[in-house]
Design an enzyme around this catalytic site. Structure first.
Site, PDB file in Angstrom:
ATOM      1  CD  GLU A  87      -2.781  -1.195   0.038  1.00  0.00           C
ATOM      2  OE1 GLU A  87      -3.416  -0.171  -0.289  1.00  0.00           O
ATOM      3  OE2 GLU A  87      -2.829  -2.266  -0.614  1.00  0.00           O
ATOM      4  CE  LYS A 217      -4.661 -17.084  13.962  1.00  0.00           C
ATOM      5  NZ  LYS A 217      -4.403 -18.475  13.681  1.00  0.00           N
ATOM      6  CG  ASP A 291      -1.050 -16.824  12.817  1.00  0.00           C
ATOM      7  OD1 ASP A 291      -1.530 -16.460  11.723  1.00  0.00           O
ATOM      8  OD2 ASP A 291      -1.521 -17.761  13.489  1.00  0.00           O
ATOM      9  CG  HIS A 382      -3.547   8.002   0.147  1.00  0.00           C
ATOM     10  ND1 HIS A 382      -3.721   8.435   1.429  1.00  0.00           N
ATOM     11  CD2 HIS A 382      -3.331   6.659   0.235  1.00  0.00           C
ATOM     12  CE1 HIS A 382      -3.640   7.399   2.257  1.00  0.00           C
ATOM     13  NE2 HIS A 382      -3.396   6.316   1.557  1.00  0.00           N
TER      14      HIS A 382
END
Lengths: 390, 390, 390, 390
Positions: A87, A217, A291, A382
């Protein structure tokens, strides 16, 4: 006919031949020749335990940001932060924040709690039996702890929380897990404890190793409240003139805007009243072999700001469920290990240091984006760095 | 003295020379020689717009799973799924689920809603002015829409939700964004709209481009309710005998266990009553060049199961805020593009196809883990494939 | 000129003369002659401690429902339940549920946890000091407990939970409070403990007696998780034929519908996946002199249902934060005391009995409404009993 | 033998004879003679539609507070507020707040949204059919609206929100309901609409009149976000010196403390970041014949405070789901009607006025308690007025 991914038929499962076989299979089935995926730079015997059906690598660009000045208990000094992302603007934005915070004297970091869970649920005939079971568990904590810890040299069962509902007793086993994130460790330990419980408490009708109160999670209020992984706070005081120059906004307006954002988060039922902690966390997780799916819970955050008596800007962010490791999982893979080493965080005794560095990084991103939003240059930056195209 | 990351001093910012300069810098500052990070396989002129201070790559292992049989509207047929992860067992587990679902006839997928937000907040002198502003916004929707859409060829403003609180009016601009994830697109469009509003509605005291009701990079009830990105459902019917063989548990117990897990999730205040959707989503996001930080919101899920009248197992999972792109962001980088091509999802007109494939993959992971938990082989399979070392 | 409510000018504050003076004041200021309000039946010297500026009473109609058969540990036998409400259908609906449950053998009830909180927040210079304070609090628990309990003969401090965030340490003092609801009791005890802490731990910058994690008069996940007041479960098994006759729906459809409702509640972010526990709780709270504002937190509920192996309907509801008293507050007022006596719940040693009766009543209402919704006679019964008119 | 509450056997159901029969029944079954319950002052023919098995009344003490100065759109001027409660200190505390706000120039109130829901869920064979149904509903809105409104002269269907999940389509029918709270009205209207839908859309497998996304008698994020009942804001500016005198705390500390409380509420997952809105709402609900069980959702609140440019204290509270009526339900009962008349809120065209007065009252309670907490006299005032006995 179901055409399965090639496996072991004569070839060693983690071998260049096997990878080639899988790539041929991809080509045959999809017409795509995965050349770049095949451009990994390491020996495959590192991989067992990290991946099955290995077929190549994703190459995720890493940008460096820094120096990040951290005044932690475990992390002290200046760090250069590898951020793996695709990004545009992200690295530049964090880097900008690090510069501001460097000029402000750095970020203070504190790990205040540490807990990794497995949360089994035990089912009974009725609520009263579930409650009696709760008393029994409390009375047999030492034995249960011994059972659980018999499976691990590192994991230590700290306590077992009880959440009765209906005829079920939901338990939350809280462990410390050393430098590992520890989900598997605590899964195994809790499984052993549960099997022992089942044998020794006949009223248990059945149990499941997770009743979804871990919440693994998944983000949740129970994790934010009771901690999952590390609970770590980063805080800093940014001089008024510095902050106002950057944000092109008076400090009292900045602080009001934070309150308004917090009210928005509260109304929205968000797990985070900050701006974008997930960005820095994710980029560091990918780079350092964490993870990455734990971004689900690690992205929760509690932001608090105020004006100091001296008129400067106190900014803090608490990550209540940051799951990190410097050992096990993906931490030993080549690029991941290099990134951990760049941070001085590879191996044993480093996990709190890594938690502190991540929290400090996150704080820099909050300051940077927060000021960009108000200065009106969020969109224009951006445009400059990113892909504001279509 | 603050030692900053080397930039452009004579060297082109995205050049092998610059990367080498940064790697020397790392070596000098940290004593670490980042060899593997430097082993990227592509030309650097691809990178502007995706990364700043590029210094190498993270190599994340990819395992293939499949075939995944999808009966979607956009994805139809068998797919091989690249999963980028460092967590042992993950690929094997998803692959196991795909096998079960293949034998069950595949997964049906449906994209039901599509919305990307930027949610500015406008501040007034009092609540009444905020309310009047709300009426004005509703009455000027077409003009605001024209302003917003003037900045983009793809983005379409669908509606503007209003959430008044105190003297603020929190707005949520909902867009469709074609094949891009669209956060930057809608940021720019909304900024333009807001600047126009500010000029044309003098009672606005000030505004911020985000009042944290987007909620970008954060999970929230508003996202789960009102959709962020794609709202996509995967569902399947698994024959009773097949499910019971695999889970080694009667189907009615499996269904009860799901209810018990849902109650646990509800009590915990989780954003997900399933098992681990974040695992599959994250692994596909890394592989295919998605904005991985969006795992924060994309990991929300709503699971519903029941026994069919024929006695089989209906299983569904709805992802209410899955943020995906097949264009823009990291989708054009080499390994990422290869992975998208393997899925037949690169480029324009493919974003719903990708959303469907991800949802179908997630469902397979739920079935696999859900049955492993109950069969008691969750821990043992981690012992086999993973890193259950102390 | 500000015309204040008449007080004590020569008249005794709780006297018929003073009430008359206030009623004249009302008449003069508003033109309303409050005749019915004045029709109270008791001596006013009962009132000090319950009301200020006493000016009359609200007469809230009470309907009786029952018999309610309870198989509790504290409540055993058949009870007639006074329900104070102005909502048509409510009493009839609960009564209908009680009939069903009576025929099913009654409701089993279990109080599994008991905790009343005051949750002060302590503010420090930084997060590290907040954490150190946490250790100190844990190490001085016995002394803090002694301080807190010095103010009360009944309250017992069970433990102190710690929730650090930013530079604050949010504490949750958990007490048992005998037969009183205990909010005031624990407020006073915690205040005394906090004052002692402030004197003995100089790093405390300041503290507030509530940091809003109590969360008093507010529902919250922390209350649902950690209990506030009593955590009580009511459960029952209703024979299949009985349930199907009443609901005019097959049992498996009833159970599926509960799951669908639960999913709706989960998506909505509700504090309750049942139907209308607040109705029964509120009506009993008004009748028996509870602090009715606690409906805010007491209305949280966790419903779980399943089909038993014999094919019957297991239904349970857990109220995780039911706040009740049989002593103190409004329990001693005349009609309120009568209602408590009707339940055999007035005075000391009765609070768990009352909690069980309320939970059992709530369950009856759930069964009744749940079946009415599906039988399609929800609306028609409101037409019959209620005010479906305009 | 099941001894049921006496009904109609020859006696008129709402008659003094029937009440006497029920009281004899109570005496016989419980040994309690309910004398005070029997001391109601009104004719019983008022009661049908409000209560079944009428057996007497609860007498709840009413204290007056005021004058409350409201600068609303519907409520303008000074009001005397009847508060029905049994909790000592409550009236005194609200009264104290009203005094402060009176001296500050009163409270400005604004009703910004109005919506009452019934939220049915439609079940299909799969998610795609649920989505198609959604399109059909949107396309047939006018017809569905006509069906719904055929049952009511007052209710107006404003829109239907769609929340698809799994194979279900959860709808939220939003109505305006005039001066009634409207739950029964919208239940009936939605039932009629649903029956029409079921006949005209054969793919509907079945539906339930509520899928628990209303969320009736339950607090929820969907209600806070999308409004249930009235969304009303009360706001005021309190001069700095006045506030500091009362709170005995500098204003900037007061504002910081609010932020700290808000963070606590956010972490706790509360439905309210204020102090005790439920107290004022409940006391007014009982006094004025509202459906008191709606305290469950009406107690949600959003507080925002700041220092004005002039250094004074801006305080606002938004109640996003305040459910009120001035017509229907208990509003016509004798004491309830008197209380509404005291407020000038009885009958048609008064519901927004009542909403404004309640919101203004709530604000006064927040100011009062908020300052008491910090001034340290929270506990001592309970000692003076209340029941801080052990």
């Amino acid at each position: 006919m179901r055409a399965t991914i090639p496996r072991t038929s004569g070839l060693k499962d983690y071998s260049r031949e096997m990878v080639a076989a899988r790539q041929s299979f991809i080509l045959e089935k999809t017409g795509v020749r995965p050349e770049h995926m095949a451009a990994y730079s390491f020996e495959l015997d590192l991989l067992p335990g990290n991946i099955e059906h290995f077929s190549g690598v994703a190459q995720v660009p890493i940008g460096l940001a820094g120096p990040l000045r951290v005044n932690g208990e475990h992390a002290q000094g200046d760090f250069y932060i590898p951020l793996a992302t695709t990004e545009g603007t992200l690295v530049a934005s964090y880097n900008r924040g690090m510069k501001i915070l460097y000029e402000s004297g750095g970020i203070t970091t504190t790990v205040s709690q540490d807990a990794m869970q497995r949360a089994p649920v035990f089912i009974f005939d009725n609520a009263r039996e579930a409650r009696e079971f709760g008393s029994w568990v409390a009375n047999h904590f030492e034995t249960i702890k011994a059972q659980a810890e018999s499976t691990t040299q590192v994991g230590r069962l700290q306590n077992i929380e009880q959440y009765p509902a209906s005829k079920m007793m939901y338990l939350r086993f809280n462990y410390t897990t050393g430098d590992a994130a520890g989900q598997n460790m605590v899964g195994k330990a809790t499984f052993t404890a549960c099997e022992w419980i089942k044998k020794n408490y006949p009223a248990v009708r059945r149990y499941a190793l997770s009743g979804n109160m871990d919440t693994d999670k998944k983000t949740s209020f129970v994790n934010t409240l009771r901690t999952r992984g590390k609970r770590v706070t980063a805080e800093a005081v940014i001089p008024k003139h510095l902050m106002e120059n950057i944000a092109r906004t008076p400090l009292d307006i900045l602080i009001k805007q934070r309150q308004i954002s917090t009210l928005g988060s509260f109304m929205a039922g968000a797990n985070n009243n900050g701006s974008h902690s997930a960005n820095g966390i994710t980029a560091m997780f990918i780079a350092t072999g964490q993870d990455v799916a734990n971004v689900a819970e690690s992205s929760a955050a509690l932001v608090y700001t105020e004006m100091t008596p001296a008129g400067d800007y106190y900014f803090s962010i608490t990550l209540p469920s940051l799951i990190v490791a410097t050992y096990g999982g993906g931490t030993g893979l080549p690029t991941q290990k290099e990134c951990l080493e760049i941070l001085g965080c590879y191996g044993k005794g480093k996990v709190n240091k890594l938690a502190e560095i991540i929290a400090a990084t996150v704080l820099c991103g909050e300051i940077s984006l927060g000021s960009a939003v108000l200065a009106g240059d969020w969109v224009t930056s951006h445009d400059r760095y990113g892909r504001n195209r279509p």
